[in-house]
Scaffold this active site. Structure first.
Site, PDB file in Angstrom:
ATOM      1  N   GLN A  78      51.173  70.231  23.129  1.00 29.21           N
ATOM      2  CA  GLN A  78      52.094  71.331  23.405  1.00 29.21           C
ATOM      3  C   GLN A  78      52.253  72.222  22.173  1.00 29.21           C
ATOM      4  O   GLN A  78      53.204  72.069  21.406  1.00 29.21           O
ATOM      5  CB  GLN A  78      53.455  70.743  23.818  1.00 29.21           C
ATOM      6  N   PHE A  79      51.338  73.165  21.990  1.00 32.45           N
ATOM      7  CA  PHE A  79      51.412  74.041  20.821  1.00 32.45           C
ATOM      8  C   PHE A  79      52.659  74.906  20.821  1.00 32.45           C
ATOM      9  O   PHE A  79      53.127  75.346  19.780  1.00 32.45           O
ATOM     10  CB  PHE A  79      50.151  74.904  20.688  1.00 32.45           C
ATOM     11  N   THR A  80      53.258  75.128  21.985  1.00 32.51           N
ATOM     12  CA  THR A  80      54.425  76.004  22.062  1.00 32.51           C
ATOM     13  C   THR A  80      55.661  75.414  21.388  1.00 32.51           C
ATOM     14  O   THR A  80      56.664  76.114  21.237  1.00 32.51           O
ATOM     15  CB  THR A  80      54.753  76.388  23.520  1.00 32.51           C
TER      16      THR A  80
END
Length: 152
Positions: A78-80
């Site tokens: 989950q890069f966000t």
């Protein structure tokens, strides 16, 4: 490294209509990486994660860790988690590690987690994933290595 931990009663992740990971009671982990993260960071964070006492004991007190409740893990890249919205309304992701570097760390995270939690389940890095979960409580905690490791 950041890990968003959500206690769940059940969860699954679906990619292109197929379930690729599914658990019952346990933790859903959303995992993101930033500059400076390495194998030591991953090891520290897994250790912290597995010692977290976020499950209720027989008295209802938040006193048990994952293994004490025979819980499972579903981890999703989950890069966000590194979204920056301080300027304007559109998130910037410049603090998130580039995909090629992040994927290597995520693969190492998976391998290291599987050594400690052999039945852990995972999403597919970079895929368009649909996450279904029943958050228990809800109980959600953000673990940030930069904050946690400076106190060690």
């Amino acid at each position: 490294m950041r890990i968003l931990v959500q206690e769940c009663l059940e969860a699954k992740v679906v990619v292109e209509g197929k379930t690729v990971g599914e658990i019952n009671r346990g933790e859903v982990l959303f995992v993101g990486f930033t500059s400076g993260d390495d194998e030591n960071t991953i090891s520290f964070m897994i250790d912290k994660l597995l010692k977290l006492r976020i499950f209720p004991d027989t008295s209802g007190k938040t006193n048990c860790n994952l293994s004490q409740v025979s819980g499972s893990v579903l981890a999703i890249s989950q890069f966000t988690l590194y979204a920056d919205v301080r300027h304007g309304n559109r998130p910037s992701f410049v603090s998130a590690l580039p995909s090629s570097e992040s994927e290597k760390l995520y693969d190492r995270f998976k391998a290291m987690l599987l050594e400690r939690v052999p039945d852990a389940q995972f999403g597919i890095f970079g895929a368009d994933m649909k996450v279904h979960l029943i958050n228990d409580g809800p109980f959600t905690i953000l673990l940030d290595s930069k904050e946690l490791m400076k106190h060690e």
